[in-house]
Motif scaffolding. Structure first.
Motif, PDB file in Angstrom:
ATOM      1  N   PHE A  28      12.982  -2.625  -0.647  1.00  0.00           N
ATOM      2  CA  PHE A  28      12.342  -1.959   0.485  1.00  0.00           C
ATOM      3  C   PHE A  28      12.184  -0.465   0.256  1.00  0.00           C
ATOM      4  O   PHE A  28      11.238   0.143   0.703  1.00  0.00           O
ATOM      5  CB  PHE A  28      13.157  -2.180   1.766  1.00  0.00           C
ATOM      6  CG  PHE A  28      12.990  -3.541   2.331  1.00  0.00           C
ATOM      7  CD1 PHE A  28      11.731  -4.124   2.404  1.00  0.00           C
ATOM      8  CD2 PHE A  28      14.065  -4.259   2.807  1.00  0.00           C
ATOM      9  CE1 PHE A  28      11.558  -5.380   2.912  1.00  0.00           C
ATOM     10  CE2 PHE A  28      13.907  -5.518   3.323  1.00  0.00           C
ATOM     11  CZ  PHE A  28      12.645  -6.082   3.382  1.00  0.00           C
ATOM     12  N   THR A  29      13.153   0.119  -0.439  1.00  0.00           N
ATOM     13  CA  THR A  29      13.095   1.574  -0.570  1.00  0.00           C
ATOM     14  C   THR A  29      12.227   2.012  -1.738  1.00  0.00           C
ATOM     15  O   THR A  29      11.985   3.190  -1.907  1.00  0.00           O
ATOM     16  CB  THR A  29      14.483   2.185  -0.783  1.00  0.00           C
ATOM     17  OG1 THR A  29      15.136   1.424  -1.787  1.00  0.00           O
ATOM     18  CG2 THR A  29      15.290   2.175   0.479  1.00  0.00           C
ATOM     19  N   PHE A  30      11.765   1.064  -2.542  1.00  0.00           N
ATOM     20  CA  PHE A  30      11.048   1.469  -3.733  1.00  0.00           C
ATOM     21  C   PHE A  30       9.771   2.251  -3.399  1.00  0.00           C
ATOM     22  O   PHE A  30       9.422   3.194  -4.096  1.00  0.00           O
ATOM     23  CB  PHE A  30      10.716   0.257  -4.601  1.00  0.00           C
ATOM     24  CG  PHE A  30      10.326   0.638  -5.982  1.00  0.00           C
ATOM     25  CD1 PHE A  30      11.276   1.044  -6.879  1.00  0.00           C
ATOM     26  CD2 PHE A  30       9.007   0.637  -6.369  1.00  0.00           C
ATOM     27  CE1 PHE A  30      10.927   1.425  -8.153  1.00  0.00           C
ATOM     28  CE2 PHE A  30       8.638   1.013  -7.644  1.00  0.00           C
ATOM     29  CZ  PHE A  30       9.605   1.412  -8.534  1.00  0.00           C
ATOM     30  N   GLY A  31       9.088   1.851  -2.332  1.00  0.00           N
ATOM     31  CA  GLY A  31       7.890   2.575  -1.922  1.00  0.00           C
ATOM     32  C   GLY A  31       8.208   4.022  -1.602  1.00  0.00           C
ATOM     33  O   GLY A  31       7.483   4.941  -2.007  1.00  0.00           O
ATOM     34  N   VAL A  32       9.310   4.223  -0.894  1.00  0.00           N
ATOM     35  CA  VAL A  32       9.736   5.585  -0.553  1.00  0.00           C
ATOM     36  C   VAL A  32      10.014   6.361  -1.832  1.00  0.00           C
ATOM     37  O   VAL A  32       9.643   7.526  -1.976  1.00  0.00           O
ATOM     38  CB  VAL A  32      10.997   5.535   0.325  1.00  0.00           C
ATOM     39  CG1 VAL A  32      11.425   6.930   0.707  1.00  0.00           C
ATOM     40  CG2 VAL A  32      10.748   4.696   1.554  1.00  0.00           C
ATOM     41  N   LEU A  54       0.846  -1.198   0.000  1.00  0.00           N
ATOM     42  CA  LEU A  54       0.000   0.000   0.000  1.00  0.00           C
ATOM     43  C   LEU A  54       0.878   1.243   0.000  1.00  0.00           C
ATOM     44  O   LEU A  54       1.799   1.335   0.791  1.00  0.00           O
ATOM     45  CB  LEU A  54      -0.863   0.027   1.259  1.00  0.00           C
ATOM     46  CG  LEU A  54      -2.092  -0.848   1.267  1.00  0.00           C
ATOM     47  CD1 LEU A  54      -2.712  -0.809   2.640  1.00  0.00           C
ATOM     48  CD2 LEU A  54      -3.086  -0.354   0.248  1.00  0.00           C
ATOM     49  N   PRO A  55       0.624   2.165  -0.889  1.00  0.00           N
ATOM     50  CA  PRO A  55       1.386   3.412  -0.842  1.00  0.00           C
ATOM     51  C   PRO A  55       0.988   4.206   0.400  1.00  0.00           C
ATOM     52  O   PRO A  55      -0.094   4.773   0.449  1.00  0.00           O
ATOM     53  CB  PRO A  55       0.988   4.130  -2.124  1.00  0.00           C
ATOM     54  CG  PRO A  55      -0.166   3.402  -2.673  1.00  0.00           C
ATOM     55  CD  PRO A  55      -0.347   2.128  -1.974  1.00  0.00           C
ATOM     56  N   SER A  56       1.868   4.207   1.382  1.00  0.00           N
ATOM     57  CA  SER A  56       1.484   4.746   2.690  1.00  0.00           C
ATOM     58  C   SER A  56       1.158   6.225   2.593  1.00  0.00           C
ATOM     59  O   SER A  56       0.231   6.714   3.235  1.00  0.00           O
ATOM     60  CB  SER A  56       2.602   4.524   3.679  1.00  0.00           C
ATOM     61  OG  SER A  56       3.789   5.059   3.170  1.00  0.00           O
ATOM     62  N   SER A 103      18.328  12.188  -4.357  1.00  0.00           N
ATOM     63  CA  SER A 103      17.774  11.602  -3.142  1.00  0.00           C
ATOM     64  C   SER A 103      18.045  10.101  -3.092  1.00  0.00           C
ATOM     65  O   SER A 103      18.148   9.528  -2.020  1.00  0.00           O
ATOM     66  CB  SER A 103      16.283  11.895  -3.028  1.00  0.00           C
ATOM     67  OG  SER A 103      15.603  11.356  -4.119  1.00  0.00           O
ATOM     68  N   LEU A 104      18.184   9.461  -4.240  1.00  0.00           N
ATOM     69  CA  LEU A 104      18.468   8.024  -4.227  1.00  0.00           C
ATOM     70  C   LEU A 104      19.940   7.740  -3.982  1.00  0.00           C
ATOM     71  O   LEU A 104      20.290   6.808  -3.262  1.00  0.00           O
ATOM     72  CB  LEU A 104      18.116   7.429  -5.585  1.00  0.00           C
ATOM     73  CG  LEU A 104      16.809   6.701  -5.704  1.00  0.00           C
ATOM     74  CD1 LEU A 104      16.719   6.090  -7.069  1.00  0.00           C
ATOM     75  CD2 LEU A 104      16.695   5.634  -4.650  1.00  0.00           C
ATOM     76  N   PHE A 105      20.778   8.543  -4.600  1.00  0.00           N
ATOM     77  CA  PHE A 105      22.217   8.279  -4.563  1.00  0.00           C
ATOM     78  C   PHE A 105      22.717   8.144  -3.123  1.00  0.00           C
ATOM     79  O   PHE A 105      23.486   7.252  -2.797  1.00  0.00           O
ATOM     80  CB  PHE A 105      22.970   9.393  -5.316  1.00  0.00           C
ATOM     81  CG  PHE A 105      24.020  10.099  -4.522  1.00  0.00           C
ATOM     82  CD1 PHE A 105      25.289   9.554  -4.410  1.00  0.00           C
ATOM     83  CD2 PHE A 105      23.739  11.277  -3.853  1.00  0.00           C
ATOM     84  CE1 PHE A 105      26.254  10.182  -3.652  1.00  0.00           C
ATOM     85  CE2 PHE A 105      24.699  11.904  -3.098  1.00  0.00           C
ATOM     86  CZ  PHE A 105      25.961  11.353  -2.995  1.00  0.00           C
ATOM     87  N   ALA A 106      22.235   9.025  -2.249  1.00  0.00           N
ATOM     88  CA  ALA A 106      22.768   9.058  -0.890  1.00  0.00           C
ATOM     89  C   ALA A 106      22.543   7.725  -0.182  1.00  0.00           C
ATOM     90  O   ALA A 106      23.477   7.134   0.361  1.00  0.00           O
ATOM     91  CB  ALA A 106      22.118  10.193  -0.110  1.00  0.00           C
TER      92      ALA A 106
END
Lengths: 301, 325
Positions: B256-260, A142-144, B202-205
């Motif tokens: 895991f970070t893809f959502g972010v 889910l896109p939080s 923002s991704l590189f870091a």
């Protein structure tokens, strides 16, 4: 990563801390890392500033100075004033307070949820594990940001505490997965088996033996969660889905200042700068903690 | 076989996620209010008729509305937007924008991050390592929103300074521009520069830091020493043995970070005025557009799943043990 608990003497430099227990050693280790020291000092400074600043400032939170709209920093208004004559210094300090509180609460809550979910899933395995991990996966998919944005406006009236709960509800998943993995290996340890054969109920084993043995992982993760909570809060507030007026947070201040950043730089620069310093400080502490708690990672620092 | 089971599992998760979003949106958003505040105010009957047409009437039981929605989705139809346009059409137009931005941003960000992180690990404690670590640390502390806004402010400043529209910071292309193929391409690139840069930074870091730590764990390992001892050059040993092993955990991290990253894209699109999925969802929430919100959720869930599927494949490629079992 968790082996530290059982071999407290193994880490170099920690043997000196015998008598003060493990946490004394960790604290000393932490203070020795320059990076963590910088982080702690920055956080202390920010906290002091956020809570003492508004007391020193001659302006109250809701007060407007009708003689000065969008005026630059001056002895009167340390950070200048905004469109409606509010004192930017006071606003920023109050926003900083809110951001710090939200970050801490969300991190503690989400780490607690993660520990419980992960430990139960890992300890019982089987059906419990399947069900819990499935829920975790669903929450990950889910896109939080979207869910928060939909839900929060309808719950606006319940204030920012509700916002904290919602944020926490979408931040525990990754930690929960790590905790689960660790629990699976921890549950084979002698002391857990001993407790089990002595007839200690499962929930007690989880809370008394398993979770405390993951303390280092949890603490590091909680610290990291503080910074991601602050970042999420800022982003949501920027779009108006987060902290609602009359409350202010750093995010809503940035949203106000960004469009006029060039003409009236003080409305953008101070809140953004403080936000970056705040998150940076938290990250520095988290990194230092990880090094202090994890002897294997020492050479990374 | 394993992949097929994975795929089915993904489909179920995607479906549940979209349903959840639909139900949530249908219960909390108020499309009725959207029509009521129109100027001139439409009559009560007109509102009812509109709401019924769009399957948004809050007096129809939720289960029934959900049923209509599901039967549409099963046939590949996400219903109508609140302005009575087809959600599918809107989506096919906007998905391309977002996918382009995400793909370029991700590839660039990962590549830059991984190479900087790996190089920093090889040169541990040297100057490059120290500078890149600090840079990554600072960037990690800046939310994507703030990066985007700051770049925008910087662009305005540079434009003012040079007196030319050197950097574009709004929209995807200049409206009504007629400059032939190359002119249009240049214009698009000019517009794409800052948003892509935002995502890349923002991704590189995150990747640089993670990759550095993973690489350091691997560098001291016996097999890297063995590889060098058997006569491989340092460079070959590092690339073939160290980097490859160190990439494996990074791939898990990527999932895991893809959502972010998706959330970051939403912000970037919105700030730079691109008409992609992210900007659309923010607008739909404001406009109480239930069907669009559900459709975007579905799109994002598909993206997350695609990312984790991709990482499964990469994983199998990098780690021979997975292929055997």
């Amino acid at each position: 990563m968790t082996l530290t608990t059982e071999q407290p003497g193994e880490a170099p430099g920690r043997t000196a801390a015998t008598g003060q227990g493990r946490w004394g050693g960790v604290l000393r280790e932490l203070l020795r890392t320059r990076r963590a020291m910088v982080g702690i000092l920055l956080i202390l400074a920010l906290v002091l500033m956020a809570w003492i600043g508004p007391l020193l400032s001659p302006w109250e939170m809701g007060e407007r100075d009708f003689t000065a709209f969008r005026s630059g920093p001056s002895p009167e208004h340390w950070f200048g004033t905004d469109n409606t004559g509010r004192d930017v210094f006071t606003l920023t300090m109050v926003g900083l307070q809110k951001s710090i509180i939200i970050g801490l609460l969300v991190a503690v809550l989400s780490t607690a949820v993660a520990a419980v979910v992960g430990a139960f899933a890992g300890y019982f395995l089987g059906l419990t594990d399947k069900a819990l991990m499935w829920v975790t996966d669903l929450a990950l998919v889910l896109p939080s940001f979207l869910i928060l944005a939909i839900l929060y406006p309808s719950l606006k009236d319940s204030g920012w505490i509700m916002f904290v709960l919602l944020l926490a509800a979408f931040m525990w998943m990754v930690t929960a997965k790590m905790v689960r993995g660790m629990t699976i290996s921890l549950k084979e340890r002698e002391y857990v088996l001993a407790a089990k054969y002595m007839g200690v109920p499962a929930w007690r084993i989880i809370f008394r033996h398993i979770i405390p043995n993951m303390a280092s992982l949890l603490i590091v993760d909680a610290t990291i969660n503080v910074s991601s909570a602050i970042i999420t809060e800022t982003s949501l507030s920027y779009f108006g889905f987060g902290v609602q007026p009359p409350d202010v947070s750093l995010g809503s201040l940035i949203a106000l200042g960004a469009p006029q950043a060039l003409a009236f730089w003080w409305m953008f620069a101070f809140c953004t700068g403080l936000l970056v310093v705040l998150v940076l400080a938290v990250n520095l502490i988290g990194d230092g903690l990880r090094d202090a708690l994890d002897p294997q990672a020492k050479r990374r620092s | 076989m394993f992949l097929v089971r994975r795929l089915v599992n993904y489909m179920v998760l995607i479906f549940l996620a979209s349903s959840f979003a639909y139900l949530l949106a249908a219960t909390t958003l108020q499309p009725r209010a959207y029509f009521e505040q129109r100027q001139p105010p439409p009559s009560q009957e007109a509102i009812e008729a509109q709401l019924n047409d769009l399957n948004l009437n809050d007096e129809v039981p939720l289960a029934q509305r959900y049923g209509v929605w599901v039967s549409g989705v099963v046939q590949g139809d996400f219903g109508q937007t609140i302005k009575d346009q087809s959600v599918n059409e809107e989506m096919s137009r906007k998905a391309g924008v977002t996918l382009r931005l995400i793909t370029v941003g991700t590839v660039l960000g990962c590549a830059v991050g991984i190479s900087i992180g790996a190089y920093a690990a090889v040169r541990q404690y040297k100057r490059f390592d120290r500078y890149s670590t600090w840079a990554a640390f600072i960037v990690l502390s800046v939310p994507t929103v703030v990066i985007a806004v700051s770049l925008q402010v910087g662009a305005v400043w540079i434009n003012d300074l040079t007196g030319k529209q050197l950097l574009q910071y709004g929209g995807e292309y200049t409206a009504g521009l007629d400059a032939g193929f190359w002119g249009t391409l240049l214009d698009r690139l000019q517009h794409a520069l800052l948003p892509t840069l935002t995502l890349t930074i923002s991704l590189f870091a995150a990747f640089a830091r993670y990759q550095r730590n993973m690489m350091l764990d691997v560098l001291g390992a016996d097999y890297v020493r063995t590889a060098m001892a058997k006569g491989l050059t340092r460079r070959r040993a590092l690339f073939k043995h160290a980097l490859r092993t160190a990439l494996i955990p990074t791939i898990t991290y990527f999932t895991f970070t893809f959502g972010v990253l998706l959330a970051g894209t939403t912000f970037t699109e919105k700030i730079y005025g691109w008409h992609g999925m992210g900007a659309w969802v923010v607008d739909s929430i404001v406009q109480n557009d239930v069907n669009s919100v559900a459709a975007v959720t579905c799109f994002m869930a598909v993206c997350v799943m695609a990312a984790s599927f991709l990482s499964d494949i990469l994983y199998a490629w990098l780690d021979p043990r997975v292929r055997v079992s």
